[in-house]
Design an enzyme around this catalytic site. Structure first.
Site, PDB file in Angstrom:
ATOM      1  N   ARG A 119       0.726  -1.237   0.090  1.00  0.00           N
ATOM      2  CA  ARG A 119       0.016   0.016  -0.047  1.00  0.00           C
ATOM      3  C   ARG A 119       0.950   1.360   0.007  1.00  0.00           C
ATOM      4  O   ARG A 119       0.396   2.385   0.412  1.00  0.00           O
ATOM      5  CB  ARG A 119      -0.943  -0.012   1.222  1.00  0.00           C
ATOM      6  CG  ARG A 119      -1.998  -1.234   1.241  1.00  0.00           C
ATOM      7  CD  ARG A 119      -3.212  -0.803   1.884  1.00  0.00           C
ATOM      8  NE  ARG A 119      -4.186  -2.023   1.964  1.00  0.00           N
ATOM      9  CZ  ARG A 119      -4.050  -2.739   2.861  1.00  0.00           C
ATOM     10  NH1 ARG A 119      -3.342  -2.642   3.929  1.00  0.00           N
ATOM     11  NH2 ARG A 119      -4.885  -3.902   2.626  1.00  0.00           N
ATOM     12  N   LYS A 223       8.395  22.971 -14.352  1.00  0.00           N
ATOM     13  CA  LYS A 223       7.339  21.795 -14.062  1.00  0.00           C
ATOM     14  C   LYS A 223       7.253  21.676 -12.423  1.00  0.00           C
ATOM     15  O   LYS A 223       6.068  21.737 -12.037  1.00  0.00           O
ATOM     16  CB  LYS A 223       8.076  20.634 -14.624  1.00  0.00           C
ATOM     17  CG  LYS A 223       7.229  19.439 -13.949  1.00  0.00           C
ATOM     18  CD  LYS A 223       7.140  18.193 -14.851  1.00  0.00           C
ATOM     19  CE  LYS A 223       6.050  17.355 -14.543  1.00  0.00           C
ATOM     20  NZ  LYS A 223       5.956  15.996 -15.184  1.00  0.00           N
ATOM     21  N   GLU A 233      -3.668  17.842 -10.915  1.00  0.00           N
ATOM     22  CA  GLU A 233      -4.348  18.166 -11.878  1.00  0.00           C
ATOM     23  C   GLU A 233      -5.747  18.325 -11.782  1.00  0.00           C
ATOM     24  O   GLU A 233      -6.547  17.902 -12.649  1.00  0.00           O
ATOM     25  CB  GLU A 233      -4.071  17.025 -12.954  1.00  0.00           C
ATOM     26  CG  GLU A 233      -4.144  18.031 -14.398  1.00  0.00           C
ATOM     27  CD  GLU A 233      -3.467  16.733 -15.689  1.00  0.00           C
ATOM     28  OE1 GLU A 233      -2.260  16.336 -15.338  1.00  0.00           O
ATOM     29  OE2 GLU A 233      -4.126  16.619 -16.506  1.00  0.00           O
ATOM     30  N   HIS A 247      -0.023  16.450 -25.922  1.00  0.00           N
ATOM     31  CA  HIS A 247      -0.172  15.102 -25.374  1.00  0.00           C
ATOM     32  C   HIS A 247      -1.693  14.558 -25.835  1.00  0.00           C
ATOM     33  O   HIS A 247      -1.620  13.243 -25.716  1.00  0.00           O
ATOM     34  CB  HIS A 247       0.168  15.196 -23.861  1.00  0.00           C
ATOM     35  CG  HIS A 247       1.705  14.998 -23.491  1.00  0.00           C
ATOM     36  ND1 HIS A 247       2.103  16.067 -23.847  1.00  0.00           N
ATOM     37  CD2 HIS A 247       2.321  14.122 -23.138  1.00  0.00           C
ATOM     38  CE1 HIS A 247       3.678  16.042 -23.576  1.00  0.00           C
ATOM     39  NE2 HIS A 247       3.539  14.811 -23.037  1.00  0.00           N
ATOM     40  N   HIS A 251      -0.933  11.066 -27.172  1.00  0.00           N
ATOM     41  CA  HIS A 251      -1.344   9.925 -26.780  1.00  0.00           C
ATOM     42  C   HIS A 251      -2.269   8.882 -27.769  1.00  0.00           C
ATOM     43  O   HIS A 251      -2.387   7.971 -27.816  1.00  0.00           O
ATOM     44  CB  HIS A 251      -2.130  10.098 -25.348  1.00  0.00           C
ATOM     45  CG  HIS A 251      -1.314  10.579 -24.215  1.00  0.00           C
ATOM     46  ND1 HIS A 251      -1.784  11.111 -23.238  1.00  0.00           N
ATOM     47  CD2 HIS A 251       0.014  10.658 -24.348  1.00  0.00           C
ATOM     48  CE1 HIS A 251      -0.568  11.375 -22.273  1.00  0.00           C
ATOM     49  NE2 HIS A 251       0.399  10.940 -22.982  1.00  0.00           N
ATOM     50  N   HIS A 264       7.546   7.855 -27.313  1.00  0.00           N
ATOM     51  CA  HIS A 264       6.652   8.962 -26.539  1.00  0.00           C
ATOM     52  C   HIS A 264       6.962  10.395 -27.136  1.00  0.00           C
ATOM     53  O   HIS A 264       6.028  11.138 -27.452  1.00  0.00           O
ATOM     54  CB  HIS A 264       6.565   8.842 -25.308  1.00  0.00           C
ATOM     55  CG  HIS A 264       5.580   9.941 -24.381  1.00  0.00           C
ATOM     56  ND1 HIS A 264       4.314   9.854 -24.543  1.00  0.00           N
ATOM     57  CD2 HIS A 264       6.162  11.040 -23.714  1.00  0.00           C
ATOM     58  CE1 HIS A 264       3.976  11.217 -23.790  1.00  0.00           C
ATOM     59  NE2 HIS A 264       4.937  11.546 -23.629  1.00  0.00           N
TER      60      HIS A 264
HETATM   61  N1  GLY Z   1       3.831  14.961 -18.074  1.00  0.00           N
HETATM   62  C1  GLY Z   1       2.759  15.696 -17.564  1.00  0.00           C
HETATM   63  C2  GLY Z   1       2.644  16.007 -16.026  1.00  0.00           C
HETATM   64  O1  GLY Z   1       3.617  15.311 -15.210  1.00  0.00           O
HETATM   65  O2  GLY Z   1       1.857  16.496 -15.620  1.00  0.00           O
END
Ligand code: GLY
Length: 364
Positions: A119, A223, A233, A247, A251, A264
């Site tokens: 877990r 990032k 997100e 993406h 994808h 990718h």
């Molecule tokens: N590769 C996109 C993210 O990590 O949100």
């Protein structure tokens, strides 16, 4: 260049280490874990083991190591199961720490194994590809692919640390370096016009380019800031979804070609061109901006068209299965201008279909 960048996530904050002493820091941290009776195991792939076997062996004695077949198809339930069985047989306990030494596939799969085993145990990222250094090793997205689509099963599970040792890029095949540049270009396009200008003016970069470490650090900085604001997100507009520029298209290409034909980053490169063209069609970019994106991607030999015709219908259907779909609507990331991205809904399917046909898809 400062040697540490902190990803600020409260109790889950962690350092990204940069610079020429990263291997020594990694060795020290492994020794410290073992001194605290915390077992450490390595997950890597056959290519890394072949090219960087001495690096791995030098990290410390007696590190149990699971070596995976290379390639996107490894990001599967079968390999998740194999890693968890390996961890159980190696008698790893809840205090253990996994080291993901590899590119995005190894990092995503090891992270998901760490999220699942007992877990949840700790893991650290040691990215060996440019793509993993600038994108996938940071931010805690872990997971595997399903036949229905890319990264459709997974978990948010932040690493304890990321060790960016750019000396590992020396053995990276040129095709993989180019694929990583797609994520560098993506980051510049979504957040940093001056970085995009630098990429355009610096000619073709390679693993030995003196500017590269600073560029990698800048991508991690962008990032880390985005992830700190919107870790999972969830923002209704913008937020972490902006990191998905290109993406939704990429994808779809990967899913329709069964993760076999495009790396990718190669699919992301073409996805960036499509996102720029979409932004132009929506009236946000001028023709010269679109051409600048196409040129930046093409400069690394990345595909600027589909390498063989795919069905536009299948590509559109794959886009509808993307995990960015919300309330049944495909959510796009578009460019308001070079260096500034935003999320957009309600873009008619006919428009995406036309984009696919422009890059060589067949109209069925
Ligand atoms: N590769 C996109 C993210 O990590 O949100």
């Amino acid at each position: 260049m400062s040697a540490i960048l902190q990803v600020e996530l409260g109790k889950r904050s962690y350092p990204i280490h940069f610079g020429s002493h990263v291997a020594a820091i990694l060795r020290r941290d492994i020794a410290n874990l073992k001194a605290e009776s915390r077992p450490v195991a390595v997950v890597t792939d056959e290519n890394i083991k072949r090219c960087q076997g001495a690096y791995i062996a030098g990290l410390g004695p007696d590190l149990p190591t699971m070596t995976l077949p290379p390639g996107e198809k490894t990001k599967s339930f079968a390999h998740l199961e194999a890693i968890c069985e390996f961890l159980a047989q190696t008698k790893l306990d809840r205090n253990s720490c996994l080291l993901a030494i590899g590119g995005g596939v190894v990092g995503d799969l090891t992270g998901y194994s760490a999220a699942s085993f007992l877990r949840g145990i700790d893991y650290c990222q040691v990215p060996t590809t440019l793509l993993a250094m600038v994108d996938s090793s940071v931010g805690g997205k872990t997971g595997i692919n399903l036949a229905a689509g890319k990264n459709l099963a997974g978990a948010f599970h932040q690493p304890r640390a990321v060790y960016v040792d750019t000396s590992l890029l020396a053995t990276l095949p040129p095709r993989e370096f180019a694929a990583g540049m797609a994520e560098v270009i993506k980051t510049a396009l979504l957040a940093d016009l001056s970085l995009f200008d630098q990429l355009q003016s610096s000619g073709q970069l390679n693993p030995a380019s003196p500017q590269l470490p600073e560029i990698i650090r800048r991508c991690c900085e962008i990032k880390a800031a985005i992830v700190a604001e919107d870790e999972e997100e969830r923002a209704s507009q913008g937020g972490r979804a902006l990191l998905n520029l290109g993406h939704t298209f990429a994808h779809a290409i990967e899913a329709v070609t069964a993760y076999g034909s495009y790396q990718h980053g190669e699919a992301v490169g073409l996805g960036l061109i499509l996102a720029a063209r979409l932004s132009q069609k929506l009236g946000h970019l001028e023709e010269k901006d679109f051409l600048a994106v196409k040129e930046a991607v093409g400069a690394y030999g990345l595909p600027v068209r589909l390498s063989s015709p795919l069905s536009a219908l299948e590509l559109c259907e794959a886009m509808k299965r993307d995990k960015k779909v919300r309330g049944g609507e495909v959510r796009f990331v578009i460019l308001r201008s070079l260096g500034k991205a935003e999320t957009a809904n309600g873009i008619p399917e006919q428009l995406w279909r036309e984009l696919w046909i422009e890059v060589g898809a067949e109209n069925h």
